[in-house]
Scaffold this motif. Structure first.
Motif, PDB file in Angstrom:
ATOM      1  N   ARG A  98       0.830  -1.211   0.000  1.00  0.00           N
ATOM      2  CA  ARG A  98       0.000   0.000   0.000  1.00  0.00           C
ATOM      3  C   ARG A  98       0.859   1.253   0.000  1.00  0.00           C
ATOM      4  O   ARG A  98       0.531   2.244  -0.680  1.00  0.00           O
ATOM      5  CB  ARG A  98      -0.884   0.015   1.246  1.00  0.00           C
ATOM      6  N   ARG A  99       1.932   1.234   0.760  1.00  0.00           N
ATOM      7  CA  ARG A  99       2.751   2.432   0.932  1.00  0.00           C
ATOM      8  C   ARG A  99       3.796   2.605  -0.173  1.00  0.00           C
ATOM      9  O   ARG A  99       4.182   3.729  -0.484  1.00  0.00           O
ATOM     10  CB  ARG A  99       3.447   2.376   2.305  1.00  0.00           C
ATOM     11  N   PHE A 100       4.266   1.500  -0.733  1.00  0.00           N
ATOM     12  CA  PHE A 100       5.399   1.573  -1.659  1.00  0.00           C
ATOM     13  C   PHE A 100       5.106   0.820  -2.962  1.00  0.00           C
ATOM     14  O   PHE A 100       5.812  -0.128  -3.320  1.00  0.00           O
ATOM     15  CB  PHE A 100       6.654   1.011  -0.992  1.00  0.00           C
ATOM     16  N   PRO A 101       4.074   1.243  -3.696  1.00  0.00           N
ATOM     17  CA  PRO A 101       3.777   0.568  -4.965  1.00  0.00           C
ATOM     18  C   PRO A 101       4.891   0.735  -5.986  1.00  0.00           C
ATOM     19  O   PRO A 101       4.959  -0.039  -6.955  1.00  0.00           O
ATOM     20  CB  PRO A 101       2.484   1.250  -5.424  1.00  0.00           C
ATOM     21  N   MET A 102       5.771   1.723  -5.777  1.00  0.00           N
ATOM     22  CA  MET A 102       6.890   1.918  -6.701  1.00  0.00           C
ATOM     23  C   MET A 102       8.021   0.920  -6.462  1.00  0.00           C
ATOM     24  O   MET A 102       9.032   0.932  -7.171  1.00  0.00           O
ATOM     25  CB  MET A 102       7.415   3.359  -6.569  1.00  0.00           C
ATOM     26  N   LEU A 103       7.861   0.026  -5.447  1.00  0.00           N
ATOM     27  CA  LEU A 103       8.905  -0.953  -5.119  1.00  0.00           C
ATOM     28  C   LEU A 103       8.332  -2.372  -5.176  1.00  0.00           C
ATOM     29  O   LEU A 103       8.371  -3.126  -4.197  1.00  0.00           O
ATOM     30  CB  LEU A 103       9.461  -0.671  -3.718  1.00  0.00           C
ATOM     31  N   PRO A 104       7.804  -2.797  -6.338  1.00  0.00           N
ATOM     32  CA  PRO A 104       7.094  -4.082  -6.398  1.00  0.00           C
ATOM     33  C   PRO A 104       7.990  -5.303  -6.228  1.00  0.00           C
ATOM     34  O   PRO A 104       7.496  -6.383  -5.901  1.00  0.00           O
ATOM     35  CB  PRO A 104       6.456  -4.061  -7.791  1.00  0.00           C
ATOM     36  N   ASP A 105       9.281  -5.163  -6.442  1.00  0.00           N
ATOM     37  CA  ASP A 105      10.180  -6.322  -6.402  1.00  0.00           C
ATOM     38  C   ASP A 105      11.019  -6.390  -5.131  1.00  0.00           C
ATOM     39  O   ASP A 105      11.961  -7.189  -5.049  1.00  0.00           O
ATOM     40  CB  ASP A 105      11.111  -6.300  -7.622  1.00  0.00           C
ATOM     41  N   VAL A 106      10.693  -5.563  -4.154  1.00  0.00           N
ATOM     42  CA  VAL A 106      11.465  -5.538  -2.912  1.00  0.00           C
ATOM     43  C   VAL A 106      10.803  -6.479  -1.903  1.00  0.00           C
ATOM     44  O   VAL A 106       9.650  -6.295  -1.529  1.00  0.00           O
ATOM     45  CB  VAL A 106      11.551  -4.107  -2.334  1.00  0.00           C
ATOM     46  N   ASP A 107      11.546  -7.471  -1.486  1.00  0.00           N
ATOM     47  CA  ASP A 107      11.025  -8.473  -0.558  1.00  0.00           C
ATOM     48  C   ASP A 107      11.611  -8.283   0.832  1.00  0.00           C
ATOM     49  O   ASP A 107      12.657  -7.655   1.013  1.00  0.00           O
ATOM     50  CB  ASP A 107      11.370  -9.885  -1.055  1.00  0.00           C
ATOM     51  N   PHE A 108      10.941  -8.882   1.806  1.00  0.00           N
ATOM     52  CA  PHE A 108      11.469  -8.882   3.167  1.00  0.00           C
ATOM     53  C   PHE A 108      12.591  -9.914   3.285  1.00  0.00           C
ATOM     54  O   PHE A 108      12.482 -11.033   2.789  1.00  0.00           O
ATOM     55  CB  PHE A 108      10.369  -9.205   4.174  1.00  0.00           C
ATOM     56  N   GLU A 109      13.644  -9.513   3.959  1.00  0.00           N
ATOM     57  CA  GLU A 109      14.765 -10.416   4.215  1.00  0.00           C
ATOM     58  C   GLU A 109      14.687 -11.023   5.613  1.00  0.00           C
ATOM     59  O   GLU A 109      15.131 -12.152   5.829  1.00  0.00           O
ATOM     60  CB  GLU A 109      16.084  -9.658   4.048  1.00  0.00           C
ATOM     61  N   TYR A 110      14.087 -10.274   6.556  1.00  0.00           N
ATOM     62  CA  TYR A 110      13.986 -10.735   7.937  1.00  0.00           C
ATOM     63  C   TYR A 110      12.604 -10.392   8.478  1.00  0.00           C
ATOM     64  O   TYR A 110      12.046  -9.341   8.161  1.00  0.00           O
ATOM     65  CB  TYR A 110      15.022 -10.051   8.835  1.00  0.00           C
TER      66      TYR A 110
END
Length: 439
Positions: A334-346
Motif C-alpha cells: 500500500r505504501r510503496f507501490p513503486m517498489l514491487p520487487d522488494v522483498d522482506f529479508e527478515y
C-alpha cells in the motif's frame, strides 16, 4: 526457593540483530559466585542500571545477567525510536496531565542524553541520528488523532511542523499518507547495534554473563540466584527484566506481555532508491496506536512493524509471526507501490510490557530487591532513564524525576485468567480492525 516458570526464548530472525556487527558473547556463569550487586536483564534498563551502579560504587562488583545474547532480546527488537516526548495512549491528546507529561519529558530526555553521552564517548556505531519523527495518518480517524496530538503539544509547549499530504513525498517518498506531524526531538538508531555497544563499553567492575537463564531464586538476607551451571549470591538484586519480573514473584498480574511483529527488506538498489525519493532515512509512527510503524534505515532498507498478540508467558508463538508477515506485505505494498520487487529479508517478533493504567514500577520490591519495570513501549529512553535513576536512588542521590517516579502508583492489577486473556485479545482484535488503512 522460588522457581522461575518462564524464561526468554525469542525467535531467530531479528533483522536488527543479523545486520549488526558480530560479537562474541561473554561466557555464561559457571560455579558459585558472591557479589554485592546483581542485575537481571541486559536490555536498556539493565545496562543503564549496571553502568550507574558501577560508577556509584566503584569498589563493588556488579554481576549483569542475561538469559540470551546481548542485542538478541527485547531491547534489540524494537523499532529504533528514542522518543523524547510523552506518548500517553490513554489520553486523547497523547499528553494527558501536564505535570506528569513534563516529568515524563524530563525522564525521556535524561535517557536520551545518557545514551548520546555513551555513544559519543565510546564511538558506538549504531546509526544514532537526531532525525525527528513523523506521526502520520491516512484516514479520518487518524487525522482526528493528529489534531488532538497537536493540541497536546501546544499545551506542553513543544514545537512541531504540520506537513500536508502533497508535501510528504519530499520527506518520506510515499504519497500514501494524507497528513503528518513532525517533531524534531526523536533520535533514530539501530537498536541491536546500540545494545551491543553499550554492553561492550561497561565499566571494568561490571561482569556480564550471557546465556545464563536464572531458574530459581531464594530471597532473604542475601539473594541467591540459581541456574543450570551454578549460583550467584548477591547482597542486593535489581530486576530489569520487564514483564519477566512477574516470574520472580513480584507485581503479579500487573504487566501484560504484548508482542509486536516487524519485517525488514533487503537493501534498496540505486534505481529503487531513485523511484522512492524522499530523505535518505526517516521514521514514521502511526497516528492510530494500532497502525504501522515504518522506517527507511541508513542502510537503505524499509522496516514495517504492525500486528499485536498477547502472550501471557512472555514467549513468542510462530503462528502469530506467519500471520503478521502477510499483513506486513499488504502494508508495504500500500505504501510503496513503486517498489514491487522488494522483498522482506527478515521478520521477527518482539515484546513490550504494558500495564492497564499505563504506569510502570520504580523502587524497592522487597528487602534487598529493587526494580525498574514496565516501560509501556518507551524502553529506549524511559528504560535507560529509569535504570540510571534507580541506581542513583539506591546510592542516596536525589533528583526531581526520582521523586516523580517514586510517587507514581505503579501498574495496577488485572483480573485473573481467563478473563485477562479474553479482554486483552478482544481489545487487540478490535483495535487492529478499527485501524483500517493505518495498519
Amino acid at each position: 526457593m522460588h522457581t522461575i516458570t518462564s524464561i526468554p526464548a525469542d525467535d531467530e530472525m531479528c533483522g536488527w540483530y543479523h545486520t549488526s556487527q558480530p560479537r562474541t558473547p561473554r561466557p555464561g556463569h559457571v560455579g558459585e559466585t558472591s557479589v554485592r550487586w546483581a542485575v537481571i536483564g541486559a536490555g536498556f534498563v539493565g545496562l543503564a542500571a549496571a553502568r550507574q551502579l558501577a560508577l556509584n560504587f566503584p569498589d563493588d562488583e556488579v554481576a549483569l545477567i542475561e538469559a540470551q545474547e546481548v542485542g538478541f532480546g527485547t531491547s534489540g527488537r524494537n523499532a529504533g525510536f528514542a522518543i523524547d516526548l510523552p506518548h500517553d495512549i490513554a489520553a486523547d491528546d497523547y499528553i494527558g496531565d501536564i505535570s506528569n507529561a513534563q516529568s515524563t519529558l524530563d525522564l525521556n530526555r535524561l535517557g536520551q542524553a545518557m545514551l548520546r553521552e555513551v555513544v559519543e564517548e565510546y564511538g558506538i556505531d549504531c546509526d544514532f541520528t537526531a532525525s525527528g519523527k513523523y506521526q502520520a495518518a491516512v484516514e479520518a480517524r487518524g487525522m482526528a488523532h493528529l489534531n488532538a496530538y497537536s493540541r497536546g503539544l501546544d499545551k506542553l509547549g513543544q514545537s512541531y511542523d504540520v506537513i500536508e499530504g502533497n508535501a510528504l513525498p519530499e520527506h518520506i517518498g510515499t504519497s500514501f499518507y494524507k497528513k503528518a506531524i513532525f517533531t524534531p526531538g526523536t533520535v533514530l538508531l539501530q537498536p541491536s547495534k546500540l545494545v551491543k555497544g553499550l554492553a561492550d563499553s561497561l565499566p571494568h567492575n561490571v561482569k556480564l554473563y550471557e546465556r545464563t537463564a536464572i531458574t530459581g531464586v531464594t530471597y532473604g538476607e542475601k539473594v541467591v540466584l540459581t541456574h543450570k551451571d551454578g549460583s550467584i549470591t548477591a547482597d542486593k538484586l535489581v530486576l530489569a527484566n520487564n514483564a519477566f519480573g512477574m516470574h520472580f514473584g513480584f507485581l503479579q498480574r500487573t504487566m501484560l506481555p504484548i508482542f509486536l511483529y516487524a519485517s525488514l527488506t533487503r537493501p534498496l538498489n540505486g534505481s529503487e532508491k531513485a523511484r522512492l525519493g524522499g530523505k535518505p532515512f526517516w521514521g514514521v509512527i502511526p497516528a492510530d496506536p494500532f497502525g504501522s510503524t515504518v522506517r527507511r534505515t541508513q542502510d537503505n532498507r524499509i522496516f514495517v512493524r504492525n500486528s499485536f498478540s498477547f502472550n501471557p508467558d512472555g514467549r513468542p508463538k510462530g503462528q502469530n509471526l506467519q500471520r503478521a508477515i502477510e499483513r506486513h506485505k499488504l502494508s508495504f505494498n500500500r505504501r510503496f507501490p513503486m517498489l514491487p520487487d522488494v522483498d522482506f529479508e527478515y521478520s521477527w517478533s518482539g515484546s513490550l510490557a504494558l500495564s492497564q493504567n499505563h504506569k510502570g514500577f520504580f523502587g524497592r520490591l522487597a528487602p534487598n530487591v529493587f526494580g525498574a519495570l514496565c516501560c509501556n513501549g518507551l524502553g529506549v529512553t524511559r528504560g535507560t532513564g529509569t535504570g540510571k535513576l534507580l541506581a542513583d536512588w539506591i546510592a542516596g542521590k536525589r533528583h526531581d524525576v526520582i521523586d516523580f517516579l517514586l510517587a507514581t502508583s505503579g501498574p495496577n492489577r488485572v483480573p485473573p485468567e481467563p478473563f485477562t486473556s479474553l479482554g486483552v485479545n478482544a481489545t487487540l482484535w478490535w483495535g487492529q480492525r478499527k485501524a483500517g488503512l493505518e495498519s
